[in-house]
Write a protein that holds these residues in place. Sequence first.
Motif, PDB file in Angstrom:
ATOM      1  N   THR A  36       0.842  -1.188   0.000  1.00 34.93           N
ATOM      2  CA  THR A  36       0.000   0.000   0.000  1.00 34.93           C
ATOM      3  C   THR A  36       0.878   1.239   0.000  1.00 34.93           C
ATOM      4  OG1 THR A  36      -1.661  -1.213   1.224  1.00 34.93           O
ATOM      5  CG2 THR A  36      -1.880   1.181   1.187  1.00 34.93           C
ATOM      6  N   GLU A  37       0.620   2.107  -0.927  1.00 33.83           N
ATOM      7  CA  GLU A  37       1.304   3.398  -0.944  1.00 33.83           C
ATOM      8  C   GLU A  37       0.253   4.500  -0.771  1.00 33.83           C
ATOM      9  OE1 GLU A  37       5.187   2.316  -3.645  1.00 33.83           O
ATOM     10  OE2 GLU A  37       3.583   3.419  -4.624  1.00 33.83           O
ATOM     11  N   TYR A  38       0.743   5.690  -0.523  1.00 36.23           N
ATOM     12  CA  TYR A  38      -0.184   6.805  -0.270  1.00 36.23           C
ATOM     13  C   TYR A  38       0.124   7.974  -1.183  1.00 36.23           C
ATOM     14  CZ  TYR A  38      -1.569   4.174   3.807  1.00 36.23           C
ATOM     15  OH  TYR A  38      -2.047   3.186   4.612  1.00 36.23           O
ATOM     16  N   ARG A  39      -0.943   8.736  -1.487  1.00 38.04           N
ATOM     17  CA  ARG A  39      -0.745   9.975  -2.257  1.00 38.04           C
ATOM     18  C   ARG A  39      -1.761  11.009  -1.796  1.00 38.04           C
ATOM     19  NH1 ARG A  39      -3.105   7.219  -7.672  1.00 38.04           N
ATOM     20  NH2 ARG A  39      -5.298   7.277  -7.078  1.00 38.04           N
ATOM     21  N   LEU A  40      -1.528  12.253  -2.145  1.00 39.40           N
ATOM     22  CA  LEU A  40      -2.447  13.320  -1.744  1.00 39.40           C
ATOM     23  C   LEU A  40      -3.771  13.160  -2.473  1.00 39.40           C
ATOM     24  CD1 LEU A  40       0.001  16.374  -1.793  1.00 39.40           C
ATOM     25  CD2 LEU A  40      -0.921  15.206   0.212  1.00 39.40           C
ATOM     26  N   GLN A  57       3.407  16.858  -3.366  1.00 43.33           N
ATOM     27  CA  GLN A  57       2.732  16.966  -4.667  1.00 43.33           C
ATOM     28  C   GLN A  57       3.331  15.936  -5.630  1.00 43.33           C
ATOM     29  OE1 GLN A  57       0.162  18.994  -5.320  1.00 43.33           O
ATOM     30  NE2 GLN A  57       0.227  19.930  -3.276  1.00 43.33           N
ATOM     31  N   HIS A  58       2.483  15.196  -6.310  1.00 37.96           N
ATOM     32  CA  HIS A  58       2.898  14.199  -7.317  1.00 37.96           C
ATOM     33  C   HIS A  58       3.748  13.064  -6.751  1.00 37.96           C
ATOM     34  CE1 HIS A  58       1.434  17.252  -9.991  1.00 37.96           C
ATOM     35  NE2 HIS A  58       2.357  18.100  -9.587  1.00 37.96           N
ATOM     36  N   GLU A  59       3.804  12.911  -5.440  1.00 35.86           N
ATOM     37  CA  GLU A  59       4.568  11.785  -4.893  1.00 35.86           C
ATOM     38  C   GLU A  59       3.609  10.662  -4.537  1.00 35.86           C
ATOM     39  OE1 GLU A  59       7.699  11.631  -4.867  1.00 35.86           O
ATOM     40  OE2 GLU A  59       8.393  13.713  -4.966  1.00 35.86           O
ATOM     41  N   GLN A  60       4.125   9.448  -4.624  1.00 33.60           N
ATOM     42  CA  GLN A  60       3.364   8.297  -4.140  1.00 33.60           C
ATOM     43  C   GLN A  60       4.366   7.300  -3.588  1.00 33.60           C
ATOM     44  OE1 GLN A  60       0.190   6.564  -6.578  1.00 33.60           O
ATOM     45  NE2 GLN A  60       1.035   4.548  -6.121  1.00 33.60           N
ATOM     46  N   ALA A  61       4.236   6.960  -2.308  1.00 36.47           N
ATOM     47  CA  ALA A  61       5.194   6.059  -1.681  1.00 36.47           C
ATOM     48  C   ALA A  61       4.626   5.582  -0.357  1.00 36.47           C
ATOM     49  CB  ALA A  61       6.517   6.778  -1.470  1.00 36.47           C
ATOM     50  N   SER A  62       5.386   4.768   0.347  1.00 35.09           N
ATOM     51  CA  SER A  62       4.942   4.304   1.657  1.00 35.09           C
ATOM     52  C   SER A  62       4.970   5.488   2.631  1.00 35.09           C
ATOM     53  CB  SER A  62       5.868   3.199   2.163  1.00 35.09           C
ATOM     54  OG  SER A  62       7.127   3.760   2.492  1.00 35.09           O
ATOM     55  N   LEU A  79      -6.718  13.695   3.789  1.00 33.01           N
ATOM     56  CA  LEU A  79      -5.806  14.458   2.933  1.00 33.01           C
ATOM     57  C   LEU A  79      -4.897  13.539   2.124  1.00 33.01           C
ATOM     58  CD1 LEU A  79      -4.763  17.284   5.440  1.00 33.01           C
ATOM     59  CD2 LEU A  79      -6.657  17.229   3.816  1.00 33.01           C
ATOM     60  N   LEU A  80      -4.650  12.359   2.661  1.00 29.52           N
ATOM     61  CA  LEU A  80      -3.850  11.350   1.957  1.00 29.52           C
ATOM     62  C   LEU A  80      -4.729  10.126   1.760  1.00 29.52           C
ATOM     63  CD1 LEU A  80      -0.403  11.351   3.849  1.00 29.52           C
ATOM     64  CD2 LEU A  80      -0.733  11.872   1.426  1.00 29.52           C
ATOM     65  N   GLU A  81      -4.551   9.459   0.604  1.00 27.20           N
ATOM     66  CA  GLU A  81      -5.355   8.247   0.383  1.00 27.20           C
ATOM     67  C   GLU A  81      -4.453   7.061   0.051  1.00 27.20           C
ATOM     68  OE1 GLU A  81      -7.856   9.042  -2.929  1.00 27.20           O
ATOM     69  OE2 GLU A  81      -6.198   9.317  -4.328  1.00 27.20           O
ATOM     70  N   PRO A  82      -4.902   5.865   0.457  1.00 27.30           N
ATOM     71  CA  PRO A  82      -4.114   4.673   0.148  1.00 27.30           C
ATOM     72  C   PRO A  82      -4.321   4.218  -1.299  1.00 27.30           C
ATOM     73  CG  PRO A  82      -6.056   4.079   1.418  1.00 27.30           C
ATOM     74  CD  PRO A  82      -6.099   5.565   1.272  1.00 27.30           C
ATOM     75  N   VAL A  83      -3.262   3.678  -1.890  1.00 28.85           N
ATOM     76  CA  VAL A  83      -3.346   3.110  -3.232  1.00 28.85           C
ATOM     77  C   VAL A  83      -2.697   1.733  -3.159  1.00 28.85           C
ATOM     78  CG1 VAL A  83      -2.813   3.485  -5.669  1.00 28.85           C
ATOM     79  CG2 VAL A  83      -2.839   5.428  -4.093  1.00 28.85           C
ATOM     80  N   VAL A  84      -3.402   0.718  -3.623  1.00 22.94           N
ATOM     81  CA  VAL A  84      -2.815  -0.616  -3.607  1.00 22.94           C
ATOM     82  C   VAL A  84      -1.975  -0.802  -4.865  1.00 22.94           C
ATOM     83  CG1 VAL A  84      -3.295  -3.085  -3.597  1.00 22.94           C
ATOM     84  CG2 VAL A  84      -4.685  -1.519  -2.215  1.00 22.94           C
TER      85      VAL A  84
END
Length: 721
Positions: A113-117, A137-142, A165-170
Amino acid sequence: MKRVRLLVFNAALGVLDYRVPEGMTIEFGSIVVAPLGPRQVLGIVWEPERLSGKEVPESKLRPLLEVMPAPPIPDRLRRLIEWTADYYCAPLSSVARMALGSMAALRGGGTTTEYRLTGTEPARLTPQRAAALDALQHEQASIRELAELASVSEGVLRGMVGAGLLEPVVVDLDRPYPAARPEFAVPQLNDEQRAAADIFVSAVTARKFAPFLLDGVTGSGKTECYFEGVAEAIREGRQVLVLLPEIALTENFLRRFEHRFGVQPVLWHSSLKSSERRRAWRAVVQGSAQVVVGARSALFLPYANLGLIVVDEAHEISFKQDDGVRYNARDVAVMRAKFEKIPVVLASATPALESMQLAEAGVYRKIDLAGRYGGAQLPDIQILDLRAEVPERGRWLAPRLVEAMKDRLAKGEQSLLFLNRRGYAPLTLCRHCGFRFQCPNCTAWLVEHRFSKRLACHHCGHEVPVPEACPECSTGDCLVACGPGVERIADEVAEILPEARTALVTSDTMNTPEAIGDFVAMAEGRAIDIIIGTQLVTKGYHFPELTLVGVVDADLGLEGGDLRAAERTYQQVAQVAGRAGRGAKPGEVLIQTRHPEASVIQALANGDRDAFYAAETEARRDAGAPPFGRWAAIIVSSEDQSEALSAARAIGGTAPNLPDMLVLGPAPAPLSLLRGRHRFRLLINARRSAELQKTLREWLEPLEFPRGVRVNIDIDPYSFV
Ligand code: ADP
Ligand code: ZN
């Protein structure tokens, strides 16, 4: 297969035999887990007749536990591993280890699972949350990686997840890399380039072992040419490995690759994040990593379907690994191509003498690019005799060089000063008592680094703050810096040309891809007037406005324990000179030296490469040095000096007496203390006909040493320290 023999990753364990349990499918090269006492070990199933070991009776065999869900290590890679271990007198297990990624990579599959704004921006924010919103901005990581990026605590970010403000992405850990597009931006090659490119394209199509030496002057478009071979491999669905001498060069390469193929290649080097390493390894073994670019460790990966290997800047000595398995990636790359039955391209503007010799002997096919691309001229090279043109007191740049820099600055052109020495000064001493700062662990002076205000050992990393007073005589304000490093040259430039915008390029300042990227962007955008750097700036870069190169001390490379000193000096100066005048404006190179008569300096000044290679070839032939004879070093070390010495003497005392091998030493190594270990060295000079490795093994294997003693063999050594 009912019973198997394993190569395990611990040389001390030897080889181990196991039973294959009912229902388990095993082939040679399978990566398996086996029980060992109460523990488990990882191993590769190997042909038993190729691994000598004691046969274990059937009744004593324990069953294997598991086969890893990864393709078996292919036959052709197993043979390369054997060849490398044999040639470099290294344990098979140490070489084989380089083929594997991590345990996680072997298992593969899975998600993380990673997170992004989310894009939501509340009216009121704590300062930390505001900072995180800015930084991410534009980052996605643990969460952990994001916390590091934003310099806030993980708690702050978890709070932001709660607040929406941050959401999980599988994320699929093995998600495929975007496909490279061979037709994305095809260049218009000139005739000479076209001819070279066509040869590579047909070699890729032919699927036969074919070693090439691509010998082209700096700026001739070597990369553009071999990219056509890369494009062909991609079209045919085969993989490509591009080896670069150091990670610092990858940034530049990535940009060029993306420009040509529309996507980035797959990166492989020792500082990858574990998730990146795992993803890259899986893609390599499945064949979906189309182009892998990496440092030497990428060479042993189990590519599913390799179609081409390129070794760029093939003359670079950093292809030689100096600890662990002391292999030369350039030479092993050629062997790998042989086992894989594919072409390999060694590209260089200043090929190693060994490579030239092999080309002359017809082993490598030599392809020349004689002219710079687009009509750019090679720079005018001039010698600046420091004995006649003396720099001002306490300075290192001669008046003529300073004038040339002023001239460029006035014209809005760029200059580059090259000095291959990090830090401010290589030696610091006390004016009062003469005390010299030395590393406690190494035979080396501590090098002053002004930015970090520290004295550092470049061998072991030992560091101390620069003291106020002399540790010996306690006099204050008495330390003198002796000799220049790049930081000191940067200071001098700031004094002489305070209005110039300068950039200091060393491994201390350019230690992340971002830093290198920023530097390149600034230099290209002409936001830098003068670049001051170590060997990091000598290759790869293409700055069209750079018209002056100053070599601060061409004699530096001629000192020290390097048997290829003249060749290295030639290569370094020719490479850095090659940065000048790559655009429309002609370049000028000024070489500061105290030995203008030295043949290498003369050859550089006259642009007479052939004369240099001819003279160097004769010198090597006379000395029985490579490629005409062979060298090997045996380094004996221990924390206990007398223990190291007696072990070295024991080796010397049992040296074989052979007509085609000369054993020199033992003698204290030039770096007689390194990382707290005392070192003695034996050198072996052998004729080409000698069975060097076999002799070494038969000589050293029967000897036994105390536990604290280490005996390292270095075949074809580069550094003699
Ligand atoms: P080398 O590696 O031989 O020093 P490069 O491949 O870096 O040379 O080429 C030098 C510069 O010239 C690069 O900026 C490259 O993009 C450009 N160049 C070379 N050949 C071509 C070509 N055929 N078309 C467009 N640009 C080219
Ligand atoms: Zn040290």
